[in-house]
Write a protein that holds these residues in place. Structure first.
Motif, short mmCIF file in Angstrom:
data_model
loop_
_atom_site.label_atom_id
_atom_site.label_comp_id
_atom_site.label_asym_id
_atom_site.label_seq_id
_atom_site.Cartn_x
_atom_site.Cartn_y
_atom_site.Cartn_z
N THR A 112 0.82 -1.20 0.00
CA THR A 112 0.00 0.00 0.00
C THR A 112 0.86 1.26 0.00
O THR A 112 0.61 2.19 -0.77
N MET A 113 1.89 1.28 0.87
CA MET A 113 2.75 2.45 0.91
C MET A 113 3.49 2.65 -0.40
O MET A 113 3.68 3.78 -0.86
N ALA A 114 3.91 1.56 -1.03
CA ALA A 114 4.57 1.67 -2.34
C ALA A 114 3.61 2.21 -3.38
O ALA A 114 4.00 3.04 -4.23
N LEU A 115 2.35 1.78 -3.35
CA LEU A 115 1.36 2.28 -4.28
C LEU A 115 1.09 3.77 -4.05
O LEU A 115 0.96 4.54 -5.01
N VAL A 116 1.03 4.19 -2.80
CA VAL A 116 0.85 5.60 -2.48
C VAL A 116 2.05 6.41 -2.99
O VAL A 116 1.88 7.50 -3.55
N ALA A 117 3.26 5.86 -2.82
CA ALA A 117 4.45 6.54 -3.32
C ALA A 117 4.42 6.66 -4.84
O ALA A 117 4.80 7.70 -5.40
N ILE A 118 3.97 5.60 -5.52
CA ILE A 118 3.85 5.65 -6.99
C ILE A 118 2.86 6.73 -7.40
O ILE A 118 3.09 7.48 -8.35
N TYR A 119 1.73 6.81 -6.68
CA TYR A 119 0.75 7.84 -7.01
C TYR A 119 1.35 9.24 -6.89
O TYR A 119 1.18 10.07 -7.77
N PHE A 120 2.05 9.49 -5.79
CA PHE A 120 2.62 10.82 -5.60
C PHE A 120 3.77 11.09 -6.56
O PHE A 120 4.00 12.25 -6.94
N ALA A 121 4.48 10.05 -6.98
CA ALA A 121 5.51 10.24 -8.00
C ALA A 121 4.88 10.65 -9.33
O ALA A 121 5.32 11.62 -9.97
N LEU A 122 3.83 9.92 -9.73
CA LEU A 122 3.13 10.27 -10.96
C LEU A 122 2.46 11.64 -10.83
O LEU A 122 2.47 12.45 -11.77
N GLY A 123 1.88 11.90 -9.66
CA GLY A 123 1.23 13.19 -9.43
C GLY A 123 2.19 14.35 -9.51
O GLY A 123 1.85 15.43 -10.03
#
Length: 313
Positions: A96-107
């Protein structure tokens, strides 16, 4: 005491609970993938990904917030991997934390593009059109000025309708999946694991507490600022993410791992289908909780901040 899949070998995977639990996971995932395939054809506006609903808040603040959240997520992942090793990625929390990090990277990337590139693109296009008009319309200066304003408005409108592209679509998918996954992670940890497993063998450190709380906190902060929609159909991304995690767990346990990170994944108990059914059903309220938060955002904030929050553009 249940035997591990490695100890039993192939016999562990031919018991009746395995196909039943497999169907409980596979059926929702199949419907989710079909919905995702259809939703990929729907247009997504770039402006929805980097703009805000706050009238006097520059999109640069959303850009800075996303960059800050990305750095914090990566730092938390780095610290927990440095402390416990890559083994921690057996747990749903780190996924989950990795997915959140991916979202903020893309964002961060999309916000940077939306904040800087469109203005330069619009300005360069406007200057070219102005030069053409000045060349063709030398008769009247007032007409040139009027047409220049018209061209600027048309360029701005065209930019607003620009499609988000592949990167923006991935960002939207990560946002919808991470929202539900964060609620699921924090609810299971704070409401189930901590009350019943807290003891000598299980302690909540500052790092463990942070990684089970800041995932949702960062997303809620982004939700308060962004203009992203939160359709109920986004539930399909959340389901697909959960299904991918279960497939990962079954695969590694069939190959080499002799234990489950969560006791409710155990397949040798006759209660396994009920556990898996419960895991599948709990996805609905977890996604629904975040959907209600987003709905409250668009219903309460315009009333609380009528001069600052713009409900729609």
């Amino acid at each position: 005491m249940f035997e591990s899949p490695v100890e039993e070998g192939w016999r562990y995977w031919v018991r009746w609970q395995v196909p039943v639990c497999g169907l409980i996971i596979a059926i929702p995932c199949v419907f989710a993938l079909k919905f995702i395939r259809k939703s990929m054809t729907k247009p997504l506006l770039l402006s929805d990904l980097w703009s805000t609903h706050w009238r006097h808040l520059s999109p640069s603040w959303l850009l800075l917030y996303r960059a800050f959240a990305f750095v914090c997520c990566v730092q938390l992942l780095y610290e927990i991997v440095a402390l416990h090793g890559p083994f921690v990625f057996f747990f749903y929390t780190q996924w989950t934390m990795a997915l959140v990090a991916i979202y903020f990277a893309l964002g961060t990337v999309v916000s940077a593009y939306g904040y800087w590139c469109p203005s330069r693109k619009t300005r360069s296009k406007t200057e070219e059109d102005v030069k053409l008009m000045e060349k063709d319309l030398k008769k009247n200066v007032d007409i040139v000025k009027e047409d220049t304003i018209k061209v600027q408005n048309e360029c701005a409108q065209q930019e607003f309708q620009e499609k988000a592209g592949c990167l923006g679509t991935l960002m939207q998918m990560a946002y919808l999946a991470a929202a539900g996954a964060s609620v699921l992670t924090d609810v299971v940890f704070w409401c189930l694991l901590v009350p019943f497993l807290l003891g000598e063998n299980f302690q909540v450190s500052l790092l463990i507490g942070s990684i089970h709380a800041l995932n949702a906190v960062f997303l809620l902060g982004d939700t308060a600022l962004n203009s992203l929609s939160f359709p109920f159909g986004g539930f399909a991304y959340f389901v697909a993410f959960g299904g991918l995690y279960v497939i990962f767990q079954w695969t590694v346990h069939a190959c080499c791992v002799n234990w489950w990170p969560y006791p409710f994944f155990e397949l040798s108990t006759p209660w396994a289908p009920l556990w898996y059914l419960g895991l599948a059903v709990i996805h609905i309220p977890c996604y629904g909780i975040y959907a209600l938060i987003v709905k409250a955002k668009y219903s309460l904030l315009p009333r609380l901040f009528p001069h600052a929050f713009v409900k729609s553009f």
